[in-house]
Scaffold this motif. Structure first.
Motif, PDB file in Angstrom:
ATOM      1  N   ILE A  86      61.030  50.792  50.722  1.00  0.00           N
ATOM      2  CA  ILE A  86      61.767  49.908  49.822  1.00  0.00           C
ATOM      3  C   ILE A  86      60.845  49.415  48.709  1.00  0.00           C
ATOM      4  O   ILE A  86      59.740  48.926  48.958  1.00  0.00           O
ATOM      5  CB  ILE A  86      62.365  48.709  50.581  1.00  0.00           C
ATOM      6  N   HIS A  87      61.274  49.594  47.482  1.00  0.00           N
ATOM      7  CA  HIS A  87      60.609  49.023  46.314  1.00  0.00           C
ATOM      8  C   HIS A  87      61.609  48.087  45.642  1.00  0.00           C
ATOM      9  O   HIS A  87      62.745  47.962  46.101  1.00  0.00           O
ATOM     10  CB  HIS A  87      60.202  50.124  45.331  1.00  0.00           C
ATOM     11  N   ALA A  88      61.210  47.455  44.553  1.00  0.00           N
ATOM     12  CA  ALA A  88      62.177  46.634  43.816  1.00  0.00           C
ATOM     13  C   ALA A  88      61.846  46.658  42.337  1.00  0.00           C
ATOM     14  O   ALA A  88      60.687  46.483  41.950  1.00  0.00           O
ATOM     15  CB  ALA A  88      62.190  45.192  44.327  1.00  0.00           C
ATOM     16  N   ILE A 148      57.929  45.543  37.092  1.00  0.00           N
ATOM     17  CA  ILE A 148      57.015  45.328  38.211  1.00  0.00           C
ATOM     18  C   ILE A 148      57.727  45.647  39.517  1.00  0.00           C
ATOM     19  O   ILE A 148      58.899  45.310  39.680  1.00  0.00           O
ATOM     20  CB  ILE A 148      56.539  43.851  38.211  1.00  0.00           C
ATOM     21  N   CYS A 149      57.029  46.292  40.446  1.00  0.00           N
ATOM     22  CA  CYS A 149      57.595  46.458  41.786  1.00  0.00           C
ATOM     23  C   CYS A 149      57.477  45.116  42.491  1.00  0.00           C
ATOM     24  O   CYS A 149      56.397  44.547  42.603  1.00  0.00           O
ATOM     25  CB  CYS A 149      56.867  47.535  42.584  1.00  0.00           C
ATOM     26  N   ALA A 150      58.622  44.607  42.967  1.00  0.00           N
ATOM     27  CA  ALA A 150      58.645  43.266  43.552  1.00  0.00           C
ATOM     28  C   ALA A 150      58.899  43.301  45.051  1.00  0.00           C
ATOM     29  O   ALA A 150      59.415  42.366  45.622  1.00  0.00           O
ATOM     30  CB  ALA A 150      59.699  42.414  42.848  1.00  0.00           C
ATOM     31  N   GLU A 151      58.571  44.427  45.684  1.00  0.00           N
ATOM     32  CA  GLU A 151      58.724  44.500  47.142  1.00  0.00           C
ATOM     33  C   GLU A 151      57.452  45.112  47.687  1.00  0.00           C
ATOM     34  O   GLU A 151      57.127  46.255  47.339  1.00  0.00           O
ATOM     35  CB  GLU A 151      59.938  45.374  47.485  1.00  0.00           C
ATOM     36  N   LEU A 152      56.735  44.370  48.522  1.00  0.00           N
ATOM     37  CA  LEU A 152      55.471  44.855  49.069  1.00  0.00           C
ATOM     38  C   LEU A 152      55.685  46.237  49.692  1.00  0.00           C
ATOM     39  O   LEU A 152      56.420  46.380  50.661  1.00  0.00           O
ATOM     40  CB  LEU A 152      54.950  43.876  50.125  1.00  0.00           C
ATOM     41  N   CYS A 153      55.085  47.274  49.078  1.00  0.00           N
ATOM     42  CA  CYS A 153      55.459  48.631  49.468  1.00  0.00           C
ATOM     43  C   CYS A 153      54.265  49.451  49.929  1.00  0.00           C
ATOM     44  O   CYS A 153      54.388  50.645  50.188  1.00  0.00           O
ATOM     45  CB  CYS A 153      56.171  49.326  48.304  1.00  0.00           C
ATOM     46  N   GLY A 154      53.119  48.838  50.083  1.00  0.00           N
ATOM     47  CA  GLY A 154      51.964  49.586  50.547  1.00  0.00           C
ATOM     48  C   GLY A 154      50.688  49.069  49.914  1.00  0.00           C
ATOM     49  O   GLY A 154      50.692  48.052  49.217  1.00  0.00           O
ATOM     50  N   TYR A 195      48.805  49.892  47.447  1.00  0.00           N
ATOM     51  CA  TYR A 195      48.655  49.754  46.001  1.00  0.00           C
ATOM     52  C   TYR A 195      49.898  49.160  45.343  1.00  0.00           C
ATOM     53  O   TYR A 195      50.152  49.380  44.163  1.00  0.00           O
ATOM     54  CB  TYR A 195      48.310  51.102  45.367  1.00  0.00           C
ATOM     55  N   HIS A 196      50.696  48.446  46.142  1.00  0.00           N
ATOM     56  CA  HIS A 196      51.888  47.783  45.613  1.00  0.00           C
ATOM     57  C   HIS A 196      51.572  47.001  44.333  1.00  0.00           C
ATOM     58  O   HIS A 196      52.321  47.039  43.363  1.00  0.00           O
ATOM     59  CB  HIS A 196      52.461  46.853  46.681  1.00  0.00           C
ATOM     60  N   GLY A 197      50.428  46.309  44.349  1.00  0.00           N
ATOM     61  CA  GLY A 197      50.079  45.455  43.216  1.00  0.00           C
ATOM     62  C   GLY A 197      49.867  46.231  41.930  1.00  0.00           C
ATOM     63  O   GLY A 197      49.943  45.664  40.842  1.00  0.00           O
ATOM     64  N   ALA A 198      49.603  47.535  42.040  1.00  0.00           N
ATOM     65  CA  ALA A 198      49.382  48.343  40.839  1.00  0.00           C
ATOM     66  C   ALA A 198      50.649  49.093  40.443  1.00  0.00           C
ATOM     67  O   ALA A 198      50.644  49.855  39.489  1.00  0.00           O
ATOM     68  CB  ALA A 198      48.243  49.340  41.080  1.00  0.00           C
ATOM     69  N   MET A 199      51.749  48.869  41.191  1.00  0.00           N
ATOM     70  CA  MET A 199      52.979  49.610  40.895  1.00  0.00           C
ATOM     71  C   MET A 199      53.758  48.872  39.824  1.00  0.00           C
ATOM     72  O   MET A 199      54.697  48.138  40.095  1.00  0.00           O
ATOM     73  CB  MET A 199      53.827  49.761  42.163  1.00  0.00           C
ATOM     74  N   ARG A 200      53.313  49.057  38.600  1.00  0.00           N
ATOM     75  CA  ARG A 200      53.993  48.416  37.489  1.00  0.00           C
ATOM     76  C   ARG A 200      53.922  49.315  36.269  1.00  0.00           C
ATOM     77  O   ARG A 200      53.013  50.122  36.123  1.00  0.00           O
ATOM     78  CB  ARG A 200      53.389  47.051  37.180  1.00  0.00           C
TER      79      ARG A 200
END
Ligand code: CU
Length: 330
Positions: free
Chosen positions: A209-211, A244-250, A252-257
């Motif tokens: 799940i991403h957001a 921005i990806c707003a669902e903790l997804c792994g 490197y979630h913080g770089a998923m933008r």
């Protein structure tokens, strides 16, 4: 001269009201409002901010006044007066929050509806709506065999029947967003949209799940594996905004933008034509290129964060990481 308590209370009440009303409109906490939907959310937020400011001033004011006025006098070691319950007071401080919460819930429900969150037809454009209205109710019923209802923000009630002008398929995967324009086949790592036109994002996730979160549009919607979701909106202010990806997804979630680039309609057409031309000449972006680009960006991040290459290699071997097998399904 000493003013009677009723007068000082009245003055304090007027001051608290004025300050709260002013701050509720001038808090400056929200980023730029760049979509048709943004002012709806902002108005709700401003009302909440006004109430919160009034509560803050009342509670902190009472606290500070009490600390100063009722502090222990030198040499006074007696107990304070015993306080028993006060039914009237308890009714008041229960009733006020109940009213506030009821008003805010009805108002926010209305905002959600106005944004298209309750889209009864679960718009799947283009194509006719396959829904019927159940007699005696305002609810639309799903006919047998119809596709699952779309989740997300759909068509606002006052725009029913309007199809989206710009359709974009959005794929979320660890750790990138990929935007495909189905009408032209153009693929992009950034979302390009024109001002003043209805845009529909058809959102899916490949792995977890991403957001999709676009703060300047005040919109957020989960991307769920195996379940389509959608976001309908109308960009109104040209500019470049974060997505921005707003669902903790792994890891490197913080770089998923990535970025949303809102063009004027002419600029948008230019961009689209240039992408189509590049694609026809064979040097348009491919999903593999976007992913490679993204991996480079992650590698730069990991240097900044002091993460060892071994840790990255271990992560890349995790079952959810993207491999050629996944790419074939795109
Ligand atoms: Cu994500």
């Amino acid at each position: 001269m000493k003013l009677p308590t009723s007068i000082t209370t009245l003055i304090a009440g007027i001051l608290v009201t004025l300050i709260s009303l002013w701050y509720g409109q001038n808090h400056g906490w929200m980023p730029e409002a760049a979509s048709r939907e943004a002012p709806l959310v902002d108005n709700l937020f401003n009302v909440m901010m006004t109430i919160a400011t009034a509560l803050f001033l009342l509670i902190q004011g009472a606290l500070i006044i009490s600390i100063i006025k009722f502090r222990q006098k030198p040499g006074d070691n007696t107990d304070g007066p015993p306080q028993e319950g006060d039914i009237g007071l308890e009714i008041v401080w229960t009733a006020i929050p109940v009213v506030i919460v009821m008003v805010l819930s009805i108002y926010s429900f209305e905002v959600y509806n106005e944004m298209g969150g309750l889209d009864p037809a679960a718009s799947k454009d283009p194509g006719p709506q396959k829904t019927a209205v159940v007699p005696g109710t305002a609810m639309a019923a799903t006919l047998p065999g119809q596709e699952k209802l779309a989740l997300g923000v759909g068509v606002p009630p006052n725009l029913q029947g309007n199809n989206a002008i710009v359709n974009v398929d959005v794929l979320g995967l660890q750790y990138a967003w990929i935007f495909t324009y189905p009408d032209s086949g153009v693929v992009s790592g950034e979302l390009h949209v024109p001002t003043g036109q209805n845009v529909k994002l058809n959102i899916v996730a490949q792995d977890v799940i991403h957001a999709v979160w676009i703060p300047q549009f005040r919109l957020k919607q989960d991307a769920i594996p195996g379940r389509d979701t959608q976001l309908r909106f109308k960009p109104e202010v040209a500019g470049t905004y974060p997505l921005i990806c707003a669902e903790l997804c792994g890891a490197y979630h913080g770089a998923m933008r990535t970025q949303v680039i809102v063009h004027t309609p002419e600029e948008y057409d230019e961009w689209l034509q240039s992408q189509i031309a590049a694609k026809e000449q064979g040097d348009g972006l491919t999903i593999a290129q976007i992913m490679a680009d993204n991996d480079n960006r992650l590698a730069r991040h990991t240097q900044d964060w002091n993460i060892s290459p071994e840790a990255i290699a271990a992560l890349q071997e995790m079952p959810h990481s993207l491999d050629s097998h996944h790419l074939q399904h795109l």
